[in-house]
Design a protein around this motif. Structure first.
Motif, PDB file in Angstrom:
ATOM      1  N   ILE A 191      15.641  -8.727 -42.255  1.00 33.32           N
ATOM      2  CA  ILE A 191      15.263  -7.798 -43.340  1.00 33.32           C
ATOM      3  C   ILE A 191      15.918  -8.193 -44.657  1.00 33.32           C
ATOM      4  O   ILE A 191      15.952  -7.404 -45.594  1.00 33.32           O
ATOM      5  CB  ILE A 191      15.669  -6.346 -43.013  1.00 33.32           C
ATOM      6  N   ALA A 232      10.350  -3.570 -41.407  1.00 36.24           N
ATOM      7  CA  ALA A 232      11.678  -3.163 -40.928  1.00 36.24           C
ATOM      8  C   ALA A 232      11.529  -2.029 -39.925  1.00 36.24           C
ATOM      9  O   ALA A 232      10.768  -1.085 -40.160  1.00 36.24           O
ATOM     10  CB  ALA A 232      12.545  -2.714 -42.096  1.00 36.24           C
ATOM     11  N   PRO A 233      12.255  -2.108 -38.821  1.00 38.50           N
ATOM     12  CA  PRO A 233      12.106  -1.096 -37.777  1.00 38.50           C
ATOM     13  C   PRO A 233      12.604   0.292 -38.189  1.00 38.50           C
ATOM     14  O   PRO A 233      12.085   1.304 -37.718  1.00 38.50           O
ATOM     15  CB  PRO A 233      12.944  -1.640 -36.618  1.00 38.50           C
ATOM     16  N   GLY A 234      13.607   0.335 -39.079  1.00 40.49           N
ATOM     17  CA  GLY A 234      14.179   1.615 -39.487  1.00 40.49           C
ATOM     18  C   GLY A 234      13.213   2.495 -40.249  1.00 40.49           C
ATOM     19  O   GLY A 234      13.467   3.687 -40.431  1.00 40.49           O
ATOM     20  N   LEU A 293      17.781   0.093 -42.409  1.00 42.09           N
ATOM     21  CA  LEU A 293      16.481  -0.475 -42.056  1.00 42.09           C
ATOM     22  C   LEU A 293      16.345  -0.894 -40.591  1.00 42.09           C
ATOM     23  O   LEU A 293      15.253  -1.194 -40.134  1.00 42.09           O
ATOM     24  CB  LEU A 293      16.175  -1.679 -42.951  1.00 42.09           C
ATOM     25  N   TYR A 294      17.463  -0.930 -39.891  1.00 44.14           N
ATOM     26  CA  TYR A 294      17.412  -1.374 -38.501  1.00 44.14           C
ATOM     27  C   TYR A 294      17.237  -0.209 -37.542  1.00 44.14           C
ATOM     28  O   TYR A 294      17.297   0.947 -37.931  1.00 44.14           O
ATOM     29  CB  TYR A 294      18.691  -2.126 -38.158  1.00 44.14           C
ATOM     30  N   TYR A 295      17.052  -0.546 -36.290  1.00 50.76           N
ATOM     31  CA  TYR A 295      17.118   0.458 -35.247  1.00 50.76           C
ATOM     32  C   TYR A 295      18.548   0.938 -35.199  1.00 50.76           C
ATOM     33  O   TYR A 295      19.472   0.128 -35.165  1.00 50.76           O
ATOM     34  CB  TYR A 295      16.838  -0.152 -33.866  1.00 50.76           C
ATOM     35  N   MET A 308      21.362  -3.325 -43.394  1.00 54.32           N
ATOM     36  CA  MET A 308      21.280  -3.092 -41.957  1.00 54.32           C
ATOM     37  C   MET A 308      21.199  -1.616 -41.564  1.00 54.32           C
ATOM     38  O   MET A 308      20.260  -1.217 -40.891  1.00 54.32           O
ATOM     39  CB  MET A 308      22.520  -3.704 -41.299  1.00 54.32           C
ATOM     40  N   MET A 323      14.916  -7.245 -33.556  1.00 56.73           N
ATOM     41  CA  MET A 323      15.075  -6.976 -34.983  1.00 56.73           C
ATOM     42  C   MET A 323      14.604  -8.126 -35.845  1.00 56.73           C
ATOM     43  O   MET A 323      15.053  -9.254 -35.673  1.00 56.73           O
ATOM     44  CB  MET A 323      16.536  -6.687 -35.284  1.00 56.73           C
ATOM     45  N   ARG A 327      18.333  -7.592 -29.497  1.00 55.06           N
ATOM     46  CA  ARG A 327      17.328  -6.613 -29.888  1.00 55.06           C
ATOM     47  C   ARG A 327      16.178  -7.221 -30.670  1.00 55.06           C
ATOM     48  O   ARG A 327      16.281  -8.307 -31.231  1.00 55.06           O
ATOM     49  CB  ARG A 327      17.981  -5.488 -30.695  1.00 55.06           C
TER      50      ARG A 327
END
Lengths: 473, 473
Positions: free
Chosen positions: A116, A316-318, B140-142, B137, A113, A111
């Motif tokens: 982070i 960060a993607p989240g 902050l992640y997908y 994780m 990512m 992925r």
């Protein structure tokens, strides 16, 4: 960034891109000093950096050379996608990738990512936490549909680095870059329309075309210079193309930075055929060379470029905070953004605005760029060591994705299934093509700092490839 | 909830809905005790609650009566929308509403914002803040494209209250209810398709139809019993309708709860004509009566109902966490969700899951329902006091929106513009119609606790209406 680092990076990228080949003599200290208007000692410092990274070696009394032993792996071949608009497939394969929850047990190289874990993100977490403690209007309500104003101001400032002169009012905050791309595509195209894409291309944008009933026309793309302008021109002559969708800076998955001259030429082409450009710049801030590459948007004079980006790769993607600068399509993109999700969550917007405003973003980017460049080199070394001879790899100029090309008849879909038992996952190449090409390719994430666990995962992938290749022989 | 409160609410809603009229005798204590299987003293307690709220008055030796003096305002008339599928307009008017940033200076009665100041939300803020402090994780992640698993489990439990037997795997988390609706519509329809909607109808869903090139067929809707099944049947016979989109529980903007029997009948109709139902339940948990109304989805046996909801009205809209239970359309809705925004931000999902798991949601809902019911009564009183004679108002059975109908030739668009100078805003009626009907109507938010400021705002609106009515005479 200091002058010598800048110069070292410039020379380094020329060596890496094959401008200077192994055994070649490099420009003299005096010549470089004149060419770049820097002192002799700055050039000497730059050469010392290159020496350290194994890209240059001094020969007594003769100056610097590219080490003859430097084994640069072969680049992936330019793809040969289907030369007509096609319906997009590969949803099942994409779903396999995005259905996975983040878990520690698995080495997830598939992925997109970022790392982070950097301490430079701490101030962001602090802001988020402080904002969350407040039970207040700005954080919990619907915000203005355009997005938080201070964040848009900060992004406008940030965009100066890529050559864009925009204001907060030119921007719309979106729920990640994904929504920026999706709203742009919906604003420009109707079902049945044809969109030209780089090939290989980001699967998320292609699935959006699929979901909306559009066709993709894949344009062959060079792993160093990007989308073929010649092939694109032919396609524009032949087909009623509605838009060009591509990632010209730190391309996903190939990692190249399209040279400025080609970006300009692409825009000229778009003007000539009067089509819009959807420019995905989500990895642009992670270019290894300083200053970061200019966007196509920065040359845009008639508002035909829709610049899409986010903080998903740089922070960060989240957080799900992206943006779009839609040029002349602003009103229509705003409508498409509204009907997709309404306004975007304000809390992460406010926290990111604070992070940018306090000057934390630049040091964070600097750190991540250095880390990613290092782990790129390490990952390429591992791939060369553990993958079969003849494996071709990309030479990413930014971001954290490596594109690997295996023997023509190899099937990475089968590989990925087999890797499940080793708790390792990669992204299969076929999802980067509308018609499922690149089955012999894979994409690997090199964002984390190199560890023995990752080396071990790469070793396992290599072993599995050898094993499966032996079976097919 | 205790038995007597339950009974009081039931009787109260019957009185409010005109089942018992002013001057009518109410059922005897004994009869109610038998009918509901509760003790005599429970019924007496219930009557005391009704006395306190002015809905019942005792007459010595004759039992309880609805006070003759009880002045129930007239209900809005059933709308007469255009009886054919139309292209949707009103984007400019919607944009006026959603472009506003939350600001303290203005009394914003226009938007669908809940009261977020309740202390029962504190544990949620704590969770959010604690989660944000962690640079980890999961936050902050997908996440998995379906959404955080523990949250889906909690929502499945919650859905039992509305009669739905679903599991975590039947649900997809979305970026607010807006995305749930948008992904559902995109999964079911193509440009040019016709969707039947209640009328007046939520403008956000209608703008989604507009943005995607679909046509809306507005079905006349009764302010107490909901969408006219007779008119809907005629429409289904006459037009190739692809889906029915409506808000049957605590309708936005009318506030009614469609009776269960009519929900069942609607489903039967949908089965007969083989169309899907998009059920917006975003206000459903805020129904004033306990237990909360059943959803149409709860009667669905062949997976044709797509239930859309979120925590935007029950907790806070800025969290942007919604969900969809798409029945047989799950795979397609998942694709549409993915291409819109990718996965949804995990942090607020994790915080809400914690909030639900720790049992904080039910007490919060209880408190909000009581508050909204009180402020509804207060708002109706104010409207009757300050608005011109002849003003008609809805009788919301849940949520926090009041629908107000003025003289037929009155223009609320002009009113809203004039109110700007008073720093008061309402939602104009025309955005709730695909073709811009209901110009003489407006929607007012009564979520906040009643304050002199709000009373003052209502007074100003009333004055402005009088003034403008005088001008047109």
């Amino acid at each position: 960034m200091t002058l010598y680092v800048n110069l070292a990076e410039l020379l380094g990228s020329r060596i890496e891109n094959g401008f200077y080949r192994p055994g070649d003599r490099l420009p003299s200290v005096r010549a470089l000093s004149l060419e770049h208007g820097v002192s002799l000692s700055t050039v000497q410092q730059a050469y010392r950096v290159l020496e350290d990274s194994g890209l240059a070696a001094p020969k007594p009394k003769s100056g610097y050379f590219v080490p003859a032993s430097r084994k640069a792996p072969a680049l992936p071949a330019v793809g040969r996608p289907v030369q007509r608009p096609v319906d997009i497939s590969q949803w099942e394969q994409v779903l396999d990738l995005i259905r996975v929850s983040p878990a520690h047990a698995i080495t997830q190289l598939g992925r997109g990512m970022p790392d982070i874990s950097s301490p430079t993100l701490k101030p962001l977490m602090r802001s988020l936490s402080q904002l969350s403690r407040k039970q207040s209007m700005p954080g919990l309500y619907y915000d203005n549909i355009h997005g938080v104003h201070t964040l848009r101001e900060q992004i406008a400032r940030l965009l100066l680095d890529s050559g864009c002169n925009l204001t907060a009012n030119d921007l719309i905050i979106t729920t990640g870059c994904h929504e920026a791309l999706s709203a742009s595509i919906r604003a420009l195209c109707s079902p049945g329309d044809i969109v030209a894409v780089d090939s290989p291309s980001f699967f998320g944008a292609m699935q959006t075309l699929k979901g909306l009933g559009m066709k993709a026309l894949e344009i062959p793309t060079d792993p160093i210079t990007g989308i073929s302008l010649e092939a694109l021109e032919l396609a524009l002559e032949q087909w009623p193309i509605k838009a060009i969708q591509l990632t010209p800076s730190c391309n996903n998955p190939l990692g190249y930075v399209m040279p400025e001259s080609r970006k300009r030429a692409l825009l000229t082409l778009a003007q000539r055929f009067d089509v819009a450009i959807i420019e995905d710049d989500v990895y642009g801030d992670l270019a290894f060379n300083y200053p970061r590459p200019r966007t196509i948007k920065s040359f845009d004079e008639d508002g035909r470029v829709l610049l899409c980006s986010s903080f998903s790769k740089s922070l960060a993607p989240g957080l799900r905070v992206g943006w779009v600068a839609p040029g002349r399509y602003l009103e229509r993109v705003l409508h498409m953004k509204y009907i997709g999700t309404g306004s975007t969550a304000p809390q992460p917007q406010l926290a990111i605005a604070e992070f940018l405003q306090s000057g934390h973003f630049e040091p964070h980017l600097r750190r991540m760029r250095t880390q990613y460049q290092r782990s790129r080199d390490q990952m390429i070394d591992w791939v060369m060591r553990y993958f079969p001879e003849g494996t071709r790899v990309s030479r990413p100029q930014g971001g954290f994705m490596l594109w690997v090309e295996l023997a023509e008849d190899f099937d990475t879909l089968r590989l990925n299934r087999a890797l499940l038992e080793y708790d390792v996952q990669i992204a299969v190449g076929s999802i980067f093509s509308a018609s499922g090409k690149y089955r012999n390719c894979l994409r690997m994430n090199f964002a984390p700092k190199s560890t023995p666990e990752i080396e071990n995962a790469v070793r396992k992938i290599g072993m599995m490839i050898e094993k499966m290749s032996a079976q097919t022989d």
